[in-house]
Design a protein around this motif. Structure first.
Motif, PDB file in Angstrom:
ATOM      1  N   UNK A   1       0.845  -1.191   0.000  1.00 56.72           N
ATOM      2  CA  UNK A   1       0.000   0.000   0.000  1.00 56.72           C
ATOM      3  C   UNK A   1       0.881   1.242   0.000  1.00 56.72           C
ATOM      4  N   UNK A   2       0.263   2.381  -0.306  1.00 55.58           N
ATOM      5  CA  UNK A   2       1.026   3.615  -0.426  1.00 55.58           C
ATOM      6  C   UNK A   2       1.730   4.020   0.854  1.00 55.58           C
ATOM      7  N   UNK A   3       1.098   3.762   1.994  1.00 54.60           N
ATOM      8  CA  UNK A   3       1.716   4.146   3.268  1.00 54.60           C
ATOM      9  C   UNK A   3       3.027   3.408   3.493  1.00 54.60           C
ATOM     10  N   UNK A   4       3.056   2.113   3.183  1.00 57.54           N
ATOM     11  CA  UNK A   4       4.283   1.337   3.382  1.00 57.54           C
ATOM     12  C   UNK A   4       5.379   1.763   2.409  1.00 57.54           C
ATOM     13  N   UNK A   5       4.989   2.114   1.182  1.00 58.29           N
ATOM     14  CA  UNK A   5       5.993   2.481   0.185  1.00 58.29           C
ATOM     15  C   UNK A   5       6.581   3.870   0.418  1.00 58.29           C
ATOM     16  N   UNK A   6       5.987   4.633   1.308  1.00 60.12           N
ATOM     17  CA  UNK A   6       6.565   5.935   1.631  1.00 60.12           C
ATOM     18  C   UNK A   6       7.829   5.809   2.471  1.00 60.12           C
ATOM     19  N   UNK A   7       8.053   4.639   3.034  1.00 61.91           N
ATOM     20  CA  UNK A   7       9.224   4.415   3.883  1.00 61.91           C
ATOM     21  C   UNK A   7      10.026   3.242   3.321  1.00 61.91           C
ATOM     22  N   UNK A   8      10.729   3.442   2.213  1.00 66.53           N
ATOM     23  CA  UNK A   8      11.436   2.323   1.569  1.00 66.53           C
ATOM     24  C   UNK A   8      12.526   1.721   2.442  1.00 66.53           C
ATOM     25  N   UNK A   9      13.182   2.549   3.242  1.00 65.68           N
ATOM     26  CA  UNK A   9      14.247   2.011   4.095  1.00 65.68           C
ATOM     27  C   UNK A   9      13.679   1.062   5.143  1.00 65.68           C
ATOM     28  N   UNK A  10      12.571   1.445   5.754  1.00 68.47           N
ATOM     29  CA  UNK A  10      11.947   0.571   6.749  1.00 68.47           C
ATOM     30  C   UNK A  10      11.457  -0.725   6.111  1.00 68.47           C
ATOM     31  N   UNK A  11      10.934  -0.633   4.884  1.00 71.71           N
ATOM     32  CA  UNK A  11      10.495  -1.852   4.186  1.00 71.71           C
ATOM     33  C   UNK A  11      11.675  -2.786   3.952  1.00 71.71           C
ATOM     34  N   UNK A  12      12.783  -2.219   3.515  1.00 71.70           N
ATOM     35  CA  UNK A  12      13.955  -3.053   3.254  1.00 71.70           C
ATOM     36  C   UNK A  12      14.516  -3.654   4.538  1.00 71.70           C
ATOM     37  N   UNK A  13      14.489  -2.890   5.613  1.00 66.32           N
ATOM     38  CA  UNK A  13      14.943  -3.433   6.895  1.00 66.32           C
ATOM     39  C   UNK A  13      14.028  -4.574   7.341  1.00 66.32           C
ATOM     40  N   UNK A  14      12.731  -4.396   7.132  1.00 67.29           N
ATOM     41  CA  UNK A  14      11.785  -5.460   7.478  1.00 67.29           C
ATOM     42  C   UNK A  14      12.067  -6.723   6.667  1.00 67.29           C
ATOM     43  N   UNK A  15      12.257  -6.567   5.361  1.00 65.48           N
ATOM     44  CA  UNK A  15      12.558  -7.727   4.521  1.00 65.48           C
ATOM     45  C   UNK A  15      13.887  -8.364   4.915  1.00 65.48           C
TER      46      UNK A  15
END
Length: 220
Positions: free
Chosen positions: A141-155
């Protein structure tokens, strides 16, 4: 004489009014008027840019001029937008992850030389599919994609934990436990590596290999 002139002037004015088609009040209404009265208002929203949109564009231009945001982020081309949206991505990913879940399940059965029970395999895959769908949708969703660094850290965290646990479980636990846990964890491991950027994905793979080597486990 005056009365006669007044009467003549009234008659002339009445005749002129009828001839010029002057407005005359009436209580009658035609079908077009009825349709206009009963017509619903347009609730589809604005057809073009609103004042808020123009204000946002102007504010972005001012931020670019002042150096608050880089000029490259000032506009986004239509080709960069996701054509199928978060839900479409979630459906495609969940189907792929479910197929991977089935494949890993079959591999585990074959590794331990067990007879493949297809009903159990499909039942476990059907149970895991809604979980895959929900997780993937939340992270697209758009909210998650606003924080690409956090997404990558999560992955990165998910891939390292899932990969190390797969290695540990395969070397320490019995075949029945591995048969139950390996397919969903393995699917999440593969998905998190694919979703992460190259640097994070390579780091997670390196961490799993280092864990395997440090503990002297066998790759299976």
């Amino acid at each position: 004489m005056a009365a006669g002139n007044r009467k003549e002037r009234r008659a002339a004015a009445k005749q002129n009014g009828n001839g010029n088609g002057a407005f005359r009040p009436t209580t009658e209404i035609d079908q077009a008027g009825v349709d206009m009265i009963l017509k619903h208002p347009d609730r589809s929203g604005p057809k073009g840019k609103t004042l808020f949109d123009r204000a946002e564009e102007r504010q972005r231009e001012l931020d670019i001029q002042s150096g608050k945001i880089p000029a490259s982020s000032g506009s986004t081309s239509a080709g960069e937008e996701d054509p199928i949206g978060p839900l479409g991505n979630a459906i495609l990913y969940s189907i792929s992850l479910t197929m991977l879940h089935i494949t890993l399940d079959v591999i585990v059965y074959s590794q331990y030389r067990e007879d493949i029970i297809w009903t159990e395999i499909f039942k476990r895959a059907a149970t895991a599919m809604p979980v895959f769908l929900g997780i993937v949708h939340l992270l697209h969703v758009g909210t998650a994609k606003r924080f690409p660094t956090l997404r990558n850290v999560f992955f990165l965290v998910v891939s390292v934990v899932a990969g190390c646990y797969m290695v540990y479980s395969g070397n320490k636990h019995g075949y029945f436990y591995v048969m139950k846990s390996a397919p969903p964890i393995g699917a999440m491991w593969v998905w998190s590596v694919i979703e992460a950027d190259l640097t994070y994905a390579a780091s997670s793979c390196f961490a799993v290999v280092a864990y395997l080597w440090w503990n002297g486990f066998d790759a299976f």
